[in-house]
Write an enzyme that holds these catalytic residues in place. Structure first.
Site, mmCIF file in Angstrom:
data_model
loop_
_atom_site.group_PDB
_atom_site.id
_atom_site.type_symbol
_atom_site.label_atom_id
_atom_site.label_comp_id
_atom_site.label_asym_id
_atom_site.label_seq_id
_atom_site.Cartn_x
_atom_site.Cartn_y
_atom_site.Cartn_z
ATOM 1 N N SER A 54 0.819 -1.219 0.000
ATOM 2 C CA SER A 54 0.000 0.000 0.000
ATOM 3 C C SER A 54 0.851 1.268 0.000
ATOM 4 O O SER A 54 0.311 2.372 0.008
ATOM 5 C CB SER A 54 -0.919 0.008 1.223
ATOM 6 O OG SER A 54 -0.168 0.172 2.407
ATOM 7 N N THR A 78 -1.584 2.560 3.148
ATOM 8 C CA THR A 78 -0.998 3.891 3.397
ATOM 9 C C THR A 78 -0.231 3.865 4.725
ATOM 10 O O THR A 78 -0.593 3.139 5.631
ATOM 11 C CB THR A 78 -2.081 4.993 3.467
ATOM 12 O OG1 THR A 78 -2.836 4.973 2.278
ATOM 13 C CG2 THR A 78 -1.523 6.362 3.708
ATOM 14 N N THR A 104 1.737 6.879 0.276
ATOM 15 C CA THR A 104 0.871 5.791 -0.199
ATOM 16 C C THR A 104 1.070 5.525 -1.683
ATOM 17 O O THR A 104 1.506 6.406 -2.434
ATOM 18 C CB THR A 104 -0.619 6.170 0.048
ATOM 19 O OG1 THR A 104 -1.430 5.019 -0.152
ATOM 20 C CG2 THR A 104 -1.088 7.262 -0.893
ATOM 21 N N ARG A 114 -5.800 9.420 -10.296
ATOM 22 C CA ARG A 114 -6.626 9.570 -9.084
ATOM 23 C C ARG A 114 -5.740 9.914 -7.888
ATOM 24 O O ARG A 114 -4.714 9.290 -7.644
ATOM 25 C CB ARG A 114 -7.382 8.259 -8.816
ATOM 26 C CG ARG A 114 -8.175 8.228 -7.507
ATOM 27 C CD ARG A 114 -7.381 7.620 -6.362
ATOM 28 N NE ARG A 114 -8.170 7.459 -5.137
ATOM 29 C CZ ARG A 114 -7.649 7.128 -3.962
ATOM 30 N NH1 ARG A 114 -6.347 6.920 -3.851
ATOM 31 N NH2 ARG A 114 -8.400 7.007 -2.904
ATOM 32 N N GLY A 170 -5.834 10.249 -3.752
ATOM 33 C CA GLY A 170 -6.593 10.025 -2.526
ATOM 34 C C GLY A 170 -6.341 11.168 -1.565
ATOM 35 O O GLY A 170 -5.888 12.251 -1.948
ATOM 36 N N ASP A 171 -6.603 10.913 -0.307
ATOM 37 C CA ASP A 171 -6.421 11.950 0.712
ATOM 38 C C ASP A 171 -4.956 12.186 1.053
ATOM 39 O O ASP A 171 -4.577 13.276 1.494
ATOM 40 C CB ASP A 171 -7.161 11.554 1.996
ATOM 41 C CG ASP A 171 -6.655 10.218 2.540
ATOM 42 O OD1 ASP A 171 -6.417 9.295 1.726
ATOM 43 O OD2 ASP A 171 -6.495 10.086 3.768
ATOM 44 N N THR A 185 -5.655 6.915 7.169
ATOM 45 C CA THR A 185 -5.488 5.836 6.199
ATOM 46 C C THR A 185 -6.882 5.319 5.866
ATOM 47 O O THR A 185 -7.836 5.562 6.601
ATOM 48 C CB THR A 185 -4.647 4.673 6.760
ATOM 49 O OG1 THR A 185 -5.276 4.199 7.953
ATOM 50 C CG2 THR A 185 -3.237 5.101 7.065
ATOM 51 N N GLY A 186 -6.972 4.589 4.779
ATOM 52 C CA GLY A 186 -8.272 4.039 4.382
ATOM 53 C C GLY A 186 -8.769 4.692 3.122
ATOM 54 O O GLY A 186 -7.963 5.132 2.284
ATOM 55 N N GLY A 213 -9.558 7.230 0.861
ATOM 56 C CA GLY A 213 -9.208 8.640 0.828
ATOM 57 C C GLY A 213 -10.322 9.557 0.373
ATOM 58 O O GLY A 213 -10.390 10.722 0.785
HETATM 59 N N1 GLY Z 1 -5.789 6.720 1.969
HETATM 60 C C1 GLY Z 1 -5.109 6.378 0.795
HETATM 61 C C2 GLY Z 1 -5.850 6.578 -0.435
HETATM 62 O O1 GLY Z 1 -7.069 6.665 -0.425
HETATM 63 O O2 GLY Z 1 -5.229 6.638 -1.468
#
Ligand code: GLY
Length: 310
Positions: free
Chosen positions: A45, A166, A184, A194, A196-197, A217-218, A220
């Site tokens: 990840s 992440t 990540t 794309r 993420g957060d 994490t998770g 995003g």
């Molecule tokens: N939290 C990592 C992502 O969504 O890419």
């Protein structure tokens, strides 16, 4: 002095804590810790070993924020470099901008003297091609390069198990300065480009010496919609305890009922160095922490604020 991290930070938390003991800054400690995760071959990840996008290319995201100044650097969708966290740090320290993506970030990395990675991941290519054939029903992965319907296939490529991962690190050094870092490879099989957060300041990570820091994490997309890390720090500013602020961040997340895949874990630290974590499942997840007087990290179980819709 203290370092906390998500569980996959185990490979780097000792080095990060030693850095603090040697008098290095929280920013140094966070970068040192995350670099170890970025080259951990077992982590799917984070780093170039992570799950690639739907075209089979690893695109990496990272963020680092110095809570002393609230200076920040972030990079998104970076290809071909082992250490996005170090590129992010250079963005923070060398540019007047705070966020670079894709070719611009790669050009900047080259200008800063970073070497292109020589990493080979044949095993990940096999996992990717198997996924394309078995999940998408596409016999020749090369046809994905030119299709106009990648957007449809990307819905099918969604895999809640690979929407997480992440690494997060938060450190507080001997001066009381706090730093947050996130790195990540993002959501496995994501649409190219794309984000993420993780590289999105205030969503994936935030640090403010005056109150504390948080990182996520998770999935995003949920953290971006909520501005989660910043929310948690703002809740502390409003007078909530670390536990209350983190719980409120998780509750905000659970209010997002549409377009929901997977959950989120928040790790957080207040300006006294107290640490906490929680996630949007019954189990609550966990985090690790280490101080210079400890021989190794300890694991702490987080609070569960389960999403009722699951
Ligand atoms: N939290 C990592 C992502 O969504 O890419």
């Amino acid at each position: 002095m203290i370092v906390m991290a998500t569980g996959n930070g185990d490979v780097g938390i000792r080095q990060a804590t030693t850095a603090l003991k040697e008098g290095k800054s929280a920013v140094d400690a966070v970068e040192i810790g995350i670099r170890e995760v970025e080259i951990n071959r077992k982590d799917r990840s984070v780093g170039l070993h992570g799950y690639p996008n739907i075209l089979g290319v690893a695109e990496l995201d990272a963020l680092i924020m110095d809570g002393r100044t609230r200076n920040v650097g972030a990079v998104g969708a970076v290809k071909g470099y082992d250490h996005p966290i170090s590129i992010a740090r250079n963005v923070m320290e060398k540019l007047i901008h705070v966020f670079l993506v894709a070719e611009g970030a790669e050009r900047f990395a080259a200008e800063m003297g970073f070497e292109k990675s020589t990493l080979k991941t044949p095993e990940m290519r096999e996992i990717y091609e198997k996924h394309v054939r078995e999940t998408l029903g596409v016999e020749d992965p090369e046809t994905l390069q030119t299709t106009n319907e990648l957007w449809k296939l990307s819905h099918m490529a969604v895999d809640a198990q690979k929407a997480g991962g992440t690494t997060n690190f938060i450190a507080q050094d001997g001066n009381g300065d706090i730093c947050t870092g996130v790195s990540t490879s993002g959501w496995g099989w994501k649409y190219p480009g794309r984000l993420g957060d993780s590289p999105v300041i205030s969503a994936g990570g935030y640090a403010d010496n005056r109150y504390g820091a948080a990182a996520c994490t998770g999935t995003g997309e949920l953290c971006i919609r909520d501005g989660t890390a910043r929310n948690v720090v703002t809740y502390m500013k409003m007078g909530m305890s670390l536990e209350e602020a983190t719980t409120e961040g998780l509750r905000d997340m659970n209010d997002l009922t549409s377009q929901r895949i997977g959950g989120v874990t928040i790790i957080s630290m207040d300006h006294h160095g107290a640490h906490f974590s929680g996630n949007t499942s019954e189990g609550g997840g966990s985090h690790i922490f280490m101080t210079p007087d400890m021989d190794g990290p300890e694991t702490v179980t987080g609070i569960g604020v389960p999403y009722e819709g699951e």
